[in-house]
Design a protein around this motif. Structure first.
Motif, PDB file in Angstrom:
ATOM      1  N   ASN A 185      24.164   9.615  27.194  1.00 61.23           N
ATOM      2  CA  ASN A 185      24.170  10.832  28.009  1.00 61.23           C
ATOM      3  C   ASN A 185      23.733  10.556  29.447  1.00 61.23           C
ATOM      4  O   ASN A 185      24.321  11.070  30.408  1.00 61.23           O
ATOM      5  CB  ASN A 185      23.282  11.903  27.374  1.00 61.23           C
ATOM      6  CG  ASN A 185      21.839  11.454  27.190  1.00 61.23           C
ATOM      7  OD1 ASN A 185      21.544  10.260  27.048  1.00 61.23           O
ATOM      8  ND2 ASN A 185      20.925  12.397  27.198  1.00 61.23           N
ATOM      9  N   GLU A 204      30.481   7.272  18.145  1.00 52.75           N
ATOM     10  CA  GLU A 204      30.313   8.010  16.891  1.00 52.75           C
ATOM     11  C   GLU A 204      30.999   7.310  15.720  1.00 52.75           C
ATOM     12  O   GLU A 204      30.539   7.400  14.578  1.00 52.75           O
ATOM     13  CB  GLU A 204      30.886   9.426  17.047  1.00 52.75           C
ATOM     14  CG  GLU A 204      30.020  10.337  17.892  1.00 52.75           C
ATOM     15  CD  GLU A 204      30.766  11.540  18.450  1.00 52.75           C
ATOM     16  OE1 GLU A 204      30.123  12.372  19.108  1.00 52.75           O
ATOM     17  OE2 GLU A 204      31.993  11.633  18.242  1.00 52.75           O
ATOM     18  N   TYR A 221      31.969   8.924  23.700  1.00 48.65           N
ATOM     19  CA  TYR A 221      31.267   9.462  22.537  1.00 48.65           C
ATOM     20  C   TYR A 221      32.037   9.205  21.249  1.00 48.65           C
ATOM     21  O   TYR A 221      31.443   8.870  20.212  1.00 48.65           O
ATOM     22  CB  TYR A 221      31.016  10.960  22.706  1.00 48.65           C
ATOM     23  CG  TYR A 221      29.772  11.268  23.494  1.00 48.65           C
ATOM     24  CD1 TYR A 221      28.511  11.112  22.925  1.00 48.65           C
ATOM     25  CD2 TYR A 221      29.840  11.722  24.803  1.00 48.65           C
ATOM     26  CE1 TYR A 221      27.357  11.390  23.644  1.00 48.65           C
ATOM     27  CE2 TYR A 221      28.697  12.001  25.526  1.00 48.65           C
ATOM     28  CZ  TYR A 221      27.461  11.837  24.947  1.00 48.65           C
ATOM     29  OH  TYR A 221      26.317  12.104  25.663  1.00 48.65           O
ATOM     30  N   GLU A 253      29.824  15.456  15.289  1.00 46.43           N
ATOM     31  CA  GLU A 253      30.455  16.575  15.988  1.00 46.43           C
ATOM     32  C   GLU A 253      29.749  16.835  17.315  1.00 46.43           C
ATOM     33  O   GLU A 253      28.589  16.490  17.494  1.00 46.43           O
ATOM     34  CB  GLU A 253      30.413  17.835  15.106  1.00 46.43           C
ATOM     35  CG  GLU A 253      31.263  17.688  13.855  1.00 46.43           C
ATOM     36  CD  GLU A 253      31.085  18.851  12.884  1.00 46.43           C
ATOM     37  OE1 GLU A 253      30.171  19.677  13.109  1.00 46.43           O
ATOM     38  OE2 GLU A 253      31.840  18.904  11.898  1.00 46.43           O
ATOM     39  N   ARG A 254      30.468  17.427  18.249  1.00 44.42           N
ATOM     40  CA  ARG A 254      29.899  17.699  19.567  1.00 44.42           C
ATOM     41  C   ARG A 254      29.032  18.951  19.523  1.00 44.42           C
ATOM     42  O   ARG A 254      29.454  19.986  19.017  1.00 44.42           O
ATOM     43  CB  ARG A 254      31.003  17.868  20.615  1.00 44.42           C
ATOM     44  CG  ARG A 254      31.955  16.693  20.681  1.00 44.42           C
ATOM     45  CD  ARG A 254      31.245  15.390  21.067  1.00 44.42           C
ATOM     46  NE  ARG A 254      31.933  14.232  20.524  1.00 44.42           N
ATOM     47  CZ  ARG A 254      33.017  13.678  21.044  1.00 44.42           C
ATOM     48  NH1 ARG A 254      33.538  14.185  22.141  1.00 44.42           N
ATOM     49  NH2 ARG A 254      33.570  12.620  20.475  1.00 44.42           N
ATOM     50  N   ARG A 303      23.890  13.645  17.425  1.00 45.82           N
ATOM     51  CA  ARG A 303      25.069  14.259  18.057  1.00 45.82           C
ATOM     52  C   ARG A 303      25.063  14.049  19.565  1.00 45.82           C
ATOM     53  O   ARG A 303      26.122  13.962  20.192  1.00 45.82           O
ATOM     54  CB  ARG A 303      25.111  15.762  17.771  1.00 45.82           C
ATOM     55  CG  ARG A 303      25.127  16.132  16.303  1.00 45.82           C
ATOM     56  CD  ARG A 303      25.197  17.627  16.114  1.00 45.82           C
ATOM     57  NE  ARG A 303      24.177  18.326  16.888  1.00 45.82           N
ATOM     58  CZ  ARG A 303      24.228  19.618  17.199  1.00 45.82           C
ATOM     59  NH1 ARG A 303      25.268  20.350  16.835  1.00 45.82           N
ATOM     60  NH2 ARG A 303      23.266  20.184  17.897  1.00 45.82           N
ATOM     61  N   ARG A 304      23.881  13.998  20.165  1.00 48.63           N
ATOM     62  CA  ARG A 304      23.761  13.854  21.616  1.00 48.63           C
ATOM     63  C   ARG A 304      23.661  12.398  22.048  1.00 48.63           C
ATOM     64  O   ARG A 304      24.058  12.046  23.157  1.00 48.63           O
ATOM     65  CB  ARG A 304      22.529  14.613  22.112  1.00 48.63           C
ATOM     66  CG  ARG A 304      22.597  16.083  21.809  1.00 48.63           C
ATOM     67  CD  ARG A 304      21.446  16.863  22.392  1.00 48.63           C
ATOM     68  NE  ARG A 304      21.513  18.235  21.925  1.00 48.63           N
ATOM     69  CZ  ARG A 304      22.304  19.167  22.433  1.00 48.63           C
ATOM     70  NH1 ARG A 304      23.093  18.876  23.450  1.00 48.63           N
ATOM     71  NH2 ARG A 304      22.323  20.388  21.934  1.00 48.63           N
ATOM     72  N   THR A 311      34.229  11.276  28.692  1.00 47.70           N
ATOM     73  CA  THR A 311      33.210  11.686  27.719  1.00 47.70           C
ATOM     74  C   THR A 311      33.734  11.589  26.300  1.00 47.70           C
ATOM     75  O   THR A 311      33.046  11.109  25.395  1.00 47.70           O
ATOM     76  CB  THR A 311      32.744  13.126  28.005  1.00 47.70           C
ATOM     77  OG1 THR A 311      32.235  13.193  29.345  1.00 47.70           O
ATOM     78  CG2 THR A 311      31.655  13.564  27.038  1.00 47.70           C
ATOM     79  N   GLU A 312      34.972  12.008  26.117  1.00 49.44           N
ATOM     80  CA  GLU A 312      35.597  11.990  24.784  1.00 49.44           C
ATOM     81  C   GLU A 312      35.693  10.582  24.216  1.00 49.44           C
ATOM     82  O   GLU A 312      35.285  10.330  23.079  1.00 49.44           O
ATOM     83  CB  GLU A 312      36.997  12.622  24.852  1.00 49.44           C
ATOM     84  CG  GLU A 312      37.842  12.440  23.608  1.00 49.44           C
ATOM     85  CD  GLU A 312      37.291  13.151  22.393  1.00 49.44           C
ATOM     86  OE1 GLU A 312      37.379  12.586  21.285  1.00 49.44           O
ATOM     87  OE2 GLU A 312      36.772  14.271  22.550  1.00 49.44           O
TER      88      GLU A 312
END
Length: 442
Positions: free
Chosen positions: A22, A51, A47, A175-176, A338-339, A43-44
């Motif tokens: 982040n 993930e 992350y 998940e976001r 998630r973050r 960002t997509e």
């Protein structure tokens, strides 16, 4: 702007320098004239790659004759980003994912461009045949690969939760999260702030449990908004805000925040006190205390006094001086995966064992600072019972002059019926937070 190159540098630094996703994304995009589409894409894929890292590496092992630990990190990072696009992003054509990956390899490790090209094209030809480990034969390995959580973590969750709950939890971790903000009522009313946000075309949803908490959608660069710069809003998740609400601070209180950085809870407490009373905010790092001071200044908070001090040590000058003490303890962070998805790959059981010792020591010192009748709030952003229930149980066993205050009923959140609160991403759609409130009865 080469969005994939920026993403590559972010993923590379997260792995090589142990940076946090982040913070690094914000740093790399600061000052760049990036469109909302560019920022969203970067960002997509950053992350998404983090993930799904174990699953992506599982695929690489099936198509590469070179072991992962022998692959150059630039090459491996390019492969991982390319595979994420191929396997998860329908909007990105396969040929584009391959071509852009090969182009990046020519710049960052030219001799492996053919290797990358061959693997990615082979995956495209065979992606429908890629299978997961058999769920019925080996549930641990299946969950580990499908949801990209290390095996020790999967084992640990299966020990505490049933199979269905564990799978839903791991799924939710990938998940976001919603973007929660706290309206700073020291500077603006809740309704006026919501009106300003909606006037900019943002979708705003109120939170029924915390009136100053709202979810906003439709924004990428919130720190650049006038409302943020003016201190009308602060980025803070629901679970974090719930901690300050559970503390129930009063205007006349003297409150000690034992581990205050970066100041979200501290400034929220000041807000709930209407900027009256006194808060002593402590941390062990100067740069983190500076964050608290900067946030306080932006939000118009005037009652926080920062101080560099190690919560593991006892301060005899504060014995029985505080009305309330907050211990937002250092923890494994397993509730905020998630973050910060990289947390999954950095923590170990040994880390948790060391953290438990630290948490207990800080809690013991915090208890000494309370006046008789004072209240101590213990919170973590983890879902591991070892850092939560077990720490509180051990403390109560050794401190018979403390009792649990039932915040579970008063805040309308069910857990185990013992008065404490545990939030889970898969149930409450928020960060995983544990909150316990203790009262000094003698």
């Amino acid at each position: 702007m080469n969005t994939r190159e920026i993403a590559l540098n972010i993923v590379y630094e997260i792995e090589s320098k142990k940076a946090f996703s982040n913070l690094l994304i914000n740093k790399k995009l600061k000052g760049k004239n990036a469109t909302a589409i560019d920022r969203n894409f970067i960002t997509e894929i950053v992350y998404g790659t983090l993930e799904n890292l174990i699953y992506i590496d599982y695929i690489i092992t099936q198509f590469s004759s070179v072991k992962i630990n022998k692959i150059n990190l630039w090459t491996l990072s390019i492969l991982r980003l390319g595979i994420y696009q191929i396997m998860f992003l329908d909007k990105v054509p396969d040929f584009a994912a391959v071509n852009e990956s090969v182009n990046l390899s020519k710049k960052y490790n030219k001799r492996t461009s053919g290797f990358i090209n061959a693997i990615l094209r082979n995956i495209i030809r065979n992606k429908e045949n890629i299978t997961l480990p058999d769920k019925k034969k080996d549930i641990e390995k299946y969950l580990m690969v499908k949801y990209s959580h290390p095996q020790w973590m999967v084992q640990r969750f299966l020990k505490y939760f049933d199979k269905d709950f564990t799978e839903e939890l791991l799924k939710a971790n990938n998940e976001r999260p919603d973007l929660y903000i706290r309206v700073n009522t020291l500077k603006i009313s809740i309704e006026e702030c919501i009106g300003k946000l909606e006037g900019k075309g943002l979708k705003v949803t109120k939170c029924p449990l915390i009136k100053e908490a709202v979810i906003i959608r439709g924004i990428n660069k919130i720190e650049e908004m006038e409302e943020y710069r003016e201190g009308y809003i602060h980025i803070q998740d629901f679970g974090s805000m719930l901690v300050s609400k559970a503390l129930e601070p009063k205007e006349s209180d003297f409150i000690i925040d034992m581990c205050c950085a970066p100041g979200g809870k501290t400034t929220h407490i000041a807000q709930l006190m209407n900027n009256k009373g006194k808060i002593l905010a402590r941390d062990i790092y100067d740069h983190k205390l500076k964050l608290v001071e900067d946030n306080s200044s932006r939000l118009g908070v005037k009652i926080i006094h920062t101080q560099k001090f190690d919560g593991m040590k006892q301060d005899d000058t504060l014995i029985e001086k505080a009305d309330k003490v907050l211990v937002d303890a250092p923890c494994s962070g397993l509730g905020i995966i998630r973050r910060k998805p990289e947390i999954k790959y950095r923590k170990t059981p040994d880390d948790i064992n060391e953290l438990m010792k630290m948490q207990f020591e800080i809690l013991k010192n915090a208890a000494i600072y309370l006046k008789p009748g004072g209240e101590l709030l213990y919170s973590t952003c983890t879902i591991d019972p070892n850092e939560n229930d077990k720490v509180i149980s051990k403390f109560l066993e050794q401190n018979k002059n403390f009792e649990i205050v039932d915040i579970e009923s008063s805040l309308g959140l069910s857990y185990k019926g013992i008065g404490t609160i545990q939030l889970y991403p898969n149930i409450h759609h928020t960060d995983g937070f544990f909150i316990a409130k203790l009262k000094k009865i003698i």
